[in-house]
Design a protein around this motif. Sequence first.
Motif, PDB file in Angstrom:
ATOM      1  N   ASN A 100      11.508   6.896   7.725  1.00 26.88           N
ATOM      2  CA  ASN A 100      10.910   5.823   7.335  1.00 26.88           C
ATOM      3  C   ASN A 100       9.425   5.831   7.331  1.00 26.88           C
ATOM      4  OD1 ASN A 100      11.003   5.330   9.927  1.00 26.88           O
ATOM      5  ND2 ASN A 100      12.498   3.465   9.618  1.00 26.88           N
ATOM      6  N   VAL A 104       6.563   3.028   5.983  1.00 29.00           N
ATOM      7  CA  VAL A 104       5.544   2.002   6.870  1.00 29.00           C
ATOM      8  C   VAL A 104       4.035   2.357   6.587  1.00 29.00           C
ATOM      9  CG1 VAL A 104       4.960   1.259   9.197  1.00 29.00           C
ATOM     10  CG2 VAL A 104       7.508   2.034   8.639  1.00 29.00           C
ATOM     11  N   VAL A 150      -3.695   2.475  16.379  1.00 27.51           N
ATOM     12  CA  VAL A 150      -2.932   2.637  17.895  1.00 27.51           C
ATOM     13  C   VAL A 150      -1.671   3.228  17.734  1.00 27.51           C
ATOM     14  CG1 VAL A 150      -2.702   1.238  20.084  1.00 27.51           C
ATOM     15  CG2 VAL A 150      -4.481   0.431  18.567  1.00 27.51           C
ATOM     16  N   GLY A 151      -1.677   4.450  18.500  1.00 32.04           N
ATOM     17  CA  GLY A 151      -0.586   5.324  18.308  1.00 32.04           C
ATOM     18  C   GLY A 151      -0.779   6.263  17.343  1.00 32.04           C
ATOM     19  N   GLY A 153       1.616   9.020  16.164  1.00 27.86           N
ATOM     20  CA  GLY A 153       2.783   9.813  15.908  1.00 27.86           C
ATOM     21  C   GLY A 153       3.288  10.116  14.598  1.00 27.86           C
ATOM     22  N   TYR A 173      -6.314   5.922  18.476  1.00 30.59           N
ATOM     23  CA  TYR A 173      -5.895   6.074  19.987  1.00 30.59           C
ATOM     24  C   TYR A 173      -4.465   6.416  20.239  1.00 30.59           C
ATOM     25  CZ  TYR A 173      -5.003   4.246  24.663  1.00 30.59           C
ATOM     26  OH  TYR A 173      -4.565   4.376  25.957  1.00 30.59           O
ATOM     27  N   ASP A 174      -4.533   7.516  21.130  1.00 32.66           N
ATOM     28  CA  ASP A 174      -3.087   7.802  21.524  1.00 32.66           C
ATOM     29  C   ASP A 174      -3.212   8.869  22.904  1.00 32.66           C
ATOM     30  OD1 ASP A 174      -0.620   9.324  21.870  1.00 32.66           O
ATOM     31  OD2 ASP A 174       0.054   8.706  19.906  1.00 32.66           O
ATOM     32  N   PRO A 175      -2.866   8.488  23.933  1.00 32.66           N
ATOM     33  CA  PRO A 175      -3.208   8.916  25.072  1.00 32.66           C
ATOM     34  C   PRO A 175      -2.293  10.245  25.297  1.00 32.66           C
ATOM     35  CG  PRO A 175      -2.196   6.914  25.594  1.00 32.66           C
ATOM     36  CD  PRO A 175      -2.230   6.934  24.207  1.00 32.66           C
ATOM     37  N   ILE A 177      -1.086  12.449  22.589  1.00 35.16           N
ATOM     38  CA  ILE A 177      -1.535  13.425  21.861  1.00 35.16           C
ATOM     39  C   ILE A 177      -2.678  14.167  22.170  1.00 35.16           C
ATOM     40  CG2 ILE A 177      -1.887  14.051  19.295  1.00 35.16           C
ATOM     41  CD1 ILE A 177       0.587  12.789  19.149  1.00 35.16           C
ATOM     42  N   HIS A 207       1.112   1.585  16.108  1.00 29.18           N
ATOM     43  CA  HIS A 207       2.209   2.499  15.658  1.00 29.18           C
ATOM     44  C   HIS A 207       2.641   3.030  16.838  1.00 29.18           C
ATOM     45  CE1 HIS A 207       1.478   1.728  11.488  1.00 29.18           C
ATOM     46  NE2 HIS A 207       0.147   2.086  11.616  1.00 29.18           N
ATOM     47  N   PRO A 209       5.383   2.571  20.274  1.00 28.79           N
ATOM     48  CA  PRO A 209       6.660   1.948  20.760  1.00 28.79           C
ATOM     49  C   PRO A 209       6.564   0.730  21.866  1.00 28.79           C
ATOM     50  CG  PRO A 209       6.377   3.919  22.263  1.00 28.79           C
ATOM     51  CD  PRO A 209       5.572   3.663  21.187  1.00 28.79           C
ATOM     52  N   THR A 235       3.093  -3.386  12.607  1.00 24.20           N
ATOM     53  CA  THR A 235       4.549  -3.060  12.159  1.00 24.20           C
ATOM     54  C   THR A 235       5.244  -2.437  13.045  1.00 24.20           C
ATOM     55  OG1 THR A 235       3.727  -0.942  11.271  1.00 24.20           O
ATOM     56  CG2 THR A 235       3.843  -2.466   9.592  1.00 24.20           C
ATOM     57  N   VAL A 262       7.024  -7.630  12.579  1.00 23.78           N
ATOM     58  CA  VAL A 262       7.929  -7.534  13.512  1.00 23.78           C
ATOM     59  C   VAL A 262       7.718  -8.609  14.780  1.00 23.78           C
ATOM     60  CG1 VAL A 262       8.408  -5.124  13.555  1.00 23.78           C
ATOM     61  CG2 VAL A 262       6.470  -5.743  14.573  1.00 23.78           C
ATOM     62  N   GLY A 288       9.572  -0.651   7.272  1.00 25.76           N
ATOM     63  CA  GLY A 288      10.172   0.752   7.130  1.00 25.76           C
ATOM     64  C   GLY A 288      11.439   0.996   6.267  1.00 25.76           C
TER      65      GLY A 288
HETATM   66  P1  NAD Z   1       6.362   8.300  17.121  1.00 27.77           P
HETATM   67  O1  NAD Z   1       7.007   8.306  18.355  1.00 27.77           O
HETATM   68  O2  NAD Z   1       6.216   9.395  16.298  1.00 27.77           O
HETATM   69  O3  NAD Z   1       5.091   7.907  17.708  1.00 27.77           O
HETATM   70  C1  NAD Z   1       4.522   6.972  18.588  1.00 27.77           C
HETATM   71  C2  NAD Z   1       3.035   7.415  19.271  1.00 27.77           C
HETATM   72  O4  NAD Z   1       2.936   6.186  20.266  1.00 27.77           O
HETATM   73  C3  NAD Z   1       3.268   8.671  19.872  1.00 27.77           C
HETATM   74  O5  NAD Z   1       2.361   9.773  19.646  1.00 27.77           O
HETATM   75  C4  NAD Z   1       3.013   8.227  21.408  1.00 27.77           C
HETATM   76  O6  NAD Z   1       2.239   9.237  22.084  1.00 27.77           O
HETATM   77  C5  NAD Z   1       2.170   7.172  21.072  1.00 27.77           C
HETATM   78  N1  NAD Z   1       1.898   6.113  22.263  1.00 27.77           N
HETATM   79  C6  NAD Z   1       3.070   5.761  23.283  1.00 27.77           C
HETATM   80  N2  NAD Z   1       2.573   4.774  24.324  1.00 27.77           N
HETATM   81  C7  NAD Z   1       1.379   4.709  23.722  1.00 27.77           C
HETATM   82  C8  NAD Z   1       0.056   3.673  24.200  1.00 27.77           C
HETATM   83  N3  NAD Z   1       0.391   3.044  25.601  1.00 27.77           N
HETATM   84  N4  NAD Z   1      -0.775   3.677  23.658  1.00 27.77           N
HETATM   85  C9  NAD Z   1      -1.146   4.446  22.443  1.00 27.77           C
HETATM   86  N5  NAD Z   1      -0.396   5.180  21.879  1.00 27.77           N
HETATM   87  C10 NAD Z   1       1.028   5.486  22.773  1.00 27.77           C
HETATM   88  O7  NAD Z   1       6.854   7.023  16.578  1.00 27.77           O
HETATM   89  P2  NAD Z   1       6.926   6.601  14.993  1.00 27.77           P
HETATM   90  O8  NAD Z   1       7.674   7.266  14.096  1.00 27.77           O
HETATM   91  O9  NAD Z   1       5.356   6.631  14.442  1.00 27.77           O
HETATM   92  O10 NAD Z   1       7.041   5.047  15.211  1.00 27.77           O
HETATM   93  C11 NAD Z   1       6.124   4.076  15.940  1.00 27.77           C
HETATM   94  C12 NAD Z   1       6.716   2.692  16.411  1.00 27.77           C
HETATM   95  O11 NAD Z   1       6.868   1.986  14.939  1.00 27.77           O
HETATM   96  C13 NAD Z   1       8.349   2.940  16.540  1.00 27.77           C
HETATM   97  O12 NAD Z   1       8.153   2.846  17.873  1.00 27.77           O
HETATM   98  C14 NAD Z   1       9.053   1.799  16.138  1.00 27.77           C
HETATM   99  O13 NAD Z   1       8.877   0.525  17.146  1.00 27.77           O
HETATM  100  C15 NAD Z   1       8.014   1.110  14.964  1.00 27.77           C
HETATM  101  N6  NAD Z   1       8.636   1.277  13.483  1.00 27.77           N
HETATM  102  C16 NAD Z   1       8.811   0.285  13.024  1.00 27.77           C
HETATM  103  C17 NAD Z   1       9.391   0.104  11.847  1.00 27.77           C
HETATM  104  C18 NAD Z   1       9.507  -1.186  10.903  1.00 27.77           C
HETATM  105  O14 NAD Z   1      10.158  -1.276   9.990  1.00 27.77           O
HETATM  106  N7  NAD Z   1       8.535  -2.139  11.134  1.00 27.77           N
HETATM  107  C19 NAD Z   1       9.861   1.310  11.073  1.00 27.77           C
HETATM  108  C20 NAD Z   1       9.795   2.308  11.811  1.00 27.77           C
HETATM  109  C21 NAD Z   1       9.268   2.383  12.972  1.00 27.77           C
END
Ligand code: NAD
Length: 310
Positions: A100, A104, A150-151, A153, A173-175, A177, A207, A209, A235, A262, A288
């Motif tokens: 998804n 997003v 922020v994040g 992934g 920012y992603d500590p 990667i 982005h 968790p 999100t 959210v 998503g």
């Molecule tokens: P992902 O696991 O691919 O990426 C998450 C990234 O966050 C990772 O690269 C990780 O290294 C990083 N991370 C972890 N802790 C961190 C911190 N303290 N500071 C900065 N970075 C940090 O996940 P994704 O598929 O990209 O999804 C991200 C989040 O989006 C999911 O965990 C979920 O909660 C949310 N999401 C929401 C919806 C929606 O409908 N609103 C849909 C999908 C996902």
Amino acid sequence: MKIVISEFMDENAVQTLRARFGRESVVYDAGLVDKPDELAAAVADCDVLIVRNRTQVRGVLLTACAKTRVIGRLGVGLDNIDVAACEARGMKVIPATGANALAVAEYVIGTAMMLRRASYLSTDAVVAGKWPRAALSNGRETAGATLGLVGFGSIGQLTAQLARAVGMSVIAYDPIIKDSDHAWMDTGAIRVELDELIAQADVVSLHVPLVESTKNLFNAERISAMKKGAILINTARGGIVDDAAVASALKSGHLGGAAIDVFEKEPLPASETFAGCPNLVLTPHIAGVSAEANVRVSSMIAEKVIEALS
Ligand code: NAD
């Protein structure tokens, strides 16, 4: 074999499971999540439980899953599942990683453009014959603005690609990667520390968790360190942003706009927190969930469940 699906799943994917395991093996009731007693009874002899984000797979429900081997998650974000407890019981937890992400990413770019322009919320005034053209003529374009992720992934990276395509600069920012990860080169995003990101970004999008280190990450202090007029988009998960601080920053004019999909408690109960906030978009955890994403997420989980059981 018994598979219980407690929230909505694409009908074709449900059919795939029925075709593989037999019609009577699949119990599909999208409303089961709201009937805790029925749900607990249904999972007692199930091999597989498939959920979205509302079914809380922990405590009483997890104990009821006496012979469950697989938990399928129709989405990413595993904060509604006690993954450690599942794994300790030998259960495999399967998320729909990446399925998804595009929905997003499009939500983020769409709302960023809408909120920077601040010109799309005039329908009521135009219908009423007010023609607020002068008041809405200072909207900002998106090309040339800096997006801070922020994040970084799957969703962060895809959002970076879309943002670059509309002319934004991207910092992230992603500590976790690494510097050497090809994602930086592939997307053109520049790696920065969180404080730099907050100080430089015109649009900040989250982005990460929901884990201990991200709880209340965007508190009042970090929100006040954002650029004046910046846009904040959440999100990721409720609890990562202090919603009351967002509301007060919108009202004071420090934030130029916000989109929040959210919330800590979902469904969000009627609340005064956001009443009267300018340039605010609130959506019911839908970023998503598009027609296409539902098909991708559901078929991925059906396939992965079949693979895990064979
Ligand atoms: P992902 O696991 O691919 O990426 C998450 C990234 O966050 C990772 O690269 C990780 O290294 C990083 N991370 C972890 N802790 C961190 C911190 N303290 N500071 C900065 N970075 C940090 O996940 P994704 O598929 O990209 O999804 C991200 C989040 O989006 C999911 O965990 C979920 O909660 C949310 N999401 C929401 C919806 C929606 O409908 N609103 C849909 C999908 C996902």
